[in-house]
Design an enzyme around this catalytic site. Sequence first.
Site, PDB file in Angstrom:
ATOM      1  N   HIS A 175      27.481  30.091 -24.208  1.00  0.00           N
ATOM      2  CA  HIS A 175      28.450  29.562 -25.470  1.00  0.00           C
ATOM      3  C   HIS A 175      27.447  28.870 -26.244  1.00  0.00           C
ATOM      4  CE1 HIS A 175      27.996  25.133 -24.925  1.00  0.00           C
ATOM      5  NE2 HIS A 175      28.679  24.371 -26.171  1.00  0.00           N
ATOM      6  N   ASP A 176      26.297  28.360 -26.422  1.00  0.00           N
ATOM      7  CA  ASP A 176      25.720  28.258 -27.472  1.00  0.00           C
ATOM      8  C   ASP A 176      23.898  29.586 -27.185  1.00  0.00           C
ATOM      9  OD1 ASP A 176      26.645  25.697 -28.587  1.00  0.00           O
ATOM     10  OD2 ASP A 176      25.577  24.695 -27.713  1.00  0.00           O
ATOM     11  N   ASP A 208      34.409  19.654 -20.652  1.00  0.00           N
ATOM     12  CA  ASP A 208      32.765  19.081 -21.817  1.00  0.00           C
ATOM     13  C   ASP A 208      33.656  17.546 -22.126  1.00  0.00           C
ATOM     14  OD1 ASP A 208      30.928  20.015 -23.407  1.00  0.00           O
ATOM     15  OD2 ASP A 208      32.019  21.971 -22.885  1.00  0.00           O
ATOM     16  N   ASP A 242      27.500  16.678 -23.476  1.00  0.00           N
ATOM     17  CA  ASP A 242      27.365  17.399 -24.381  1.00  0.00           C
ATOM     18  C   ASP A 242      26.375  16.113 -25.437  1.00  0.00           C
ATOM     19  OD1 ASP A 242      27.548  19.040 -27.015  1.00  0.00           O
ATOM     20  OD2 ASP A 242      28.179  17.353 -28.279  1.00  0.00           O
ATOM     21  N   GLU A 291      23.688  17.737 -21.663  1.00  0.00           N
ATOM     22  CA  GLU A 291      22.719  18.831 -22.622  1.00  0.00           C
ATOM     23  C   GLU A 291      21.465  17.897 -22.818  1.00  0.00           C
ATOM     24  OE1 GLU A 291      23.875  21.543 -26.189  1.00  0.00           O
ATOM     25  OE2 GLU A 291      24.717  19.274 -25.950  1.00  0.00           O
TER      26      GLU A 291
END
Length: 581
Positions: free
Chosen positions: A340-341, A99, A206, A263
């Site tokens: 994960h979100d 990440d 991210d 993202e």
Amino acid sequence: MSPIPWWKNAIVYQIYPASFKDSNNDGVGDIPGIISELDYIQSLGVTTIWLCPMYDSPQHDMGYDISDYQAVYPPYGTMEDMQVLIDACHQRGLRIILDLVVNHTSDLHEWFKASRSSKTDPKRDWYIWRPAKYSDDGTRQPPNNWRSHFGGSAWEWDETTQEYYLHLFATQQPDLNWENSETRQAIYASAMEFWLQKGVDGFRVDTVNMYSKHPSYADAPILDPSSDTQVAHSLFCNGPRIHEYLREMNEILSKYDAMTVGECPNTHTIEGVLNYVSAAKKQLNMVFEFDVVELGVGTDYKYSTTPRDWALPQMKAVLKRSQALMNAGDGWTTVFMENHDQARSISRFGSDRSPELRETSGKMLAMLQCGLSGTQFIYQGQEIGMVNAPAQWPISEYKDVESTNYHEMIRQKTNGEPEALQKAMKALQHLARDHGRLPMQWSAQANAGFTAATAKPWMRPNDNYAEINVERQREDKSSVLSFWKRMLQLRKDHADLFIHGTFGLLTEQHEQLFAYTKTSHSSSAFVVLNFSEEEQKFERPAAMGGRDWELLVSNLDDVGGSKDVLRAFEGRIYLSNQLCN
């Protein structure tokens, strides 16, 4: 004809370190735990792992508040453990991506400590500082009305230097100032090249479209008159210099043949996405478009909604738009339904009302994903059909800052009104990020085999771990796990069709039936999925190349040969091989 880049055919398995596997029985997942399960990961048929942040961090936002890009969070392990993991992946023919979190750091990062120490410090301009505004009566106010993603103002007052700093997320996550070229170079060296030189194969980037803010820092339009803060996506997403920054970043990444997946929320047009992923523009390989996973969320606050507030035609429309990237130019797309979100996809888009419906709908969703073109992403536990936490769990079991902040905001705004809090909990029980962060369910042993029975896991395992776990499903040929393995192998066997083929949407307005075709130079497929608990009739389209449709796969065993009726959450994929001239 140029070779296909490796990342286009990749099948990526996302790992959330805190919740995957605990090797030392302290209740927190760790890197040695991941290493111990690499054979399992490889057995799924995946080719790449994506590791969520394992960097040193005070963990206000589960590692997305990084205090040192070049160090590992001690409960997860050491730098030596990370090198072992990188090497162990490569020895198995797996790639590994990390990440890349560079919109912001932790407020404990040495850069920010220097920045906030004095207005004259050399790193002052590495972050975004602004003076206060004052109302007519002299009350101090933030520079604008932007709302943080986690609620409240996106600005925090700093007593030492008497200015506000910007934080689009938690107050402990100050935004870096990408306008400063020195800052950018430090980011590239510390967060990117340091790890690329250790052998990582790329990054999930991210909040990739938030680095360039609108330079005016104007107030956002008022959508919620009852609040001092407003949603401001249009002012901090897709800003005027974002593509300049990403081209600069790509100059470094391209030297390592590194994969990038950004993202990219609040970018809702094909043209807007192509600005990031067009091969000619040399910025990102692909992005996550969030239109599918944002189905049913609130427009003002994410949780200001009711469960399952979406319709199937909406899902079809956003997937059609995402798949169109493959035809609209030289772009590439991703396929995912969990991360994960997000809450668990079965609970959101299938059914967890009974074991039978859970398993059938979990397999049906696997068929949907594996039939779509683009790079495939699977989130840990998705392959065994993990679902949301039980509805009766209280707010005390929820650990995520987004969840707890929202619940507390509702409590304060309504003075603890029971009906309002009950509504908030229903939304959290359906959409909260916490559901994807429950410990991985390895076995029916205590604590789901995630950690020792004597340990206290950092987050409570789902109550259903004795029923849903890897050990139980591993040898069961009819399990969700076995079905995912089968679908991933079919995806590889028919890569031209399922990874690279052309998508054609059918039954566009049907409320329960999702049907689409995939075509390649040598074959075509017809995918038909029932998103309801009632039987649904369907019609097969005319076959390609003069050949009849043959059933390739179904998520139910006893499929009638020509019976064009789907039972609850049933899915089928038919294949027609074209006659080559």
